[in-house]
Scaffold this active site. Sequence first.
Site, mmCIF file in Angstrom:
data_model
loop_
_atom_site.group_PDB
_atom_site.id
_atom_site.type_symbol
_atom_site.label_atom_id
_atom_site.label_comp_id
_atom_site.label_asym_id
_atom_site.label_seq_id
_atom_site.Cartn_x
_atom_site.Cartn_y
_atom_site.Cartn_z
ATOM 1 N N GLY A 8 25.361 -7.295 22.875
ATOM 2 C CA GLY A 8 25.997 -7.641 24.131
ATOM 3 C C GLY A 8 25.522 -6.770 25.279
ATOM 4 N N ALA A 12 26.327 -3.244 20.867
ATOM 5 C CA ALA A 12 25.800 -4.108 19.810
ATOM 6 C C ALA A 12 26.838 -4.136 18.700
ATOM 7 C CB ALA A 12 24.474 -3.585 19.289
ATOM 8 N N LYS A 13 27.161 -5.344 18.232
ATOM 9 C CA LYS A 13 28.151 -5.514 17.168
ATOM 10 C C LYS A 13 27.456 -6.090 15.946
ATOM 11 C CE LYS A 13 29.461 -7.169 20.640
ATOM 12 N NZ LYS A 13 29.839 -7.766 21.934
ATOM 13 N N ASP A 96 25.639 -16.469 22.833
ATOM 14 C CA ASP A 96 26.828 -15.887 22.216
ATOM 15 C C ASP A 96 28.045 -16.777 22.413
ATOM 16 O OD1 ASP A 96 26.667 -15.337 24.958
ATOM 17 O OD2 ASP A 96 27.832 -13.487 24.783
#
Length: 242
Positions: A8, A12-13, A96
Amino acid sequence: MNLAIDIGNTLAKLAIIDGGQVVDFLKTEQIDTAYIEKLLKANPGIDAAVIVSSRDTDEELERFLEQRMKRFLRFDQNVPVPIVNRYATPGTLGADRLAAAVGANTIYPNSDILIVDFGTAITIDVVSGGEFLGGNITPGAAIRFKALHHFTKKLPLCSLNDNPTELFGNTSVSAIECGVVNGIVYEIEGYIRDLQRKYSDLRIIFTGGDSNFFAKRLKNTIFATYDLVAYGLNRILEYNAE
């Protein structure tokens, strides 16, 4: 096991998914090949990965994943998805957002769903009967706080806190905090009210970093999950392997 990576604007996920369920969820400000190498050594069962990014493409990271994984997918608007995309300009739709829509339809198949993603920006999207209909984008809480501080001479920089929010503030700080939080709450409540008039059995999903904060402040029955995009990415990865 699959690895879903959502890069994002701020964080970061990364979600490790086993049998369709997220078994571990990580967040990091800095993601690179060394970080992924360490993650893969700790989880040797990961053999497939999917990535979506709101930033510029990290070609080195993607080459590394292509070399290490049996299956690797970079998700963008050209990748087939298991829902119908009704967005009029699909090339401009954030990948996303589409992944979150797929995730929502995975959780509530062929339902009427409102998705609110509380990130840097707040996105309000609608899925109905397995079709992504579109949505709106508005500034997130942090942007609103920063804008008030930046574009005025005397207002302080504030942020979200877990203290109960009153209807009105009685200091500059509390006035800003109440104004931003209540403004977002009333905004989302308006979307929920109007959509419930159209869809009698509306499902509501909150996701994103501030989702739990706002879920506690709204009266509706809400399913809050931090990993909606990860579920969508995993479904897209599996869909493209079928």
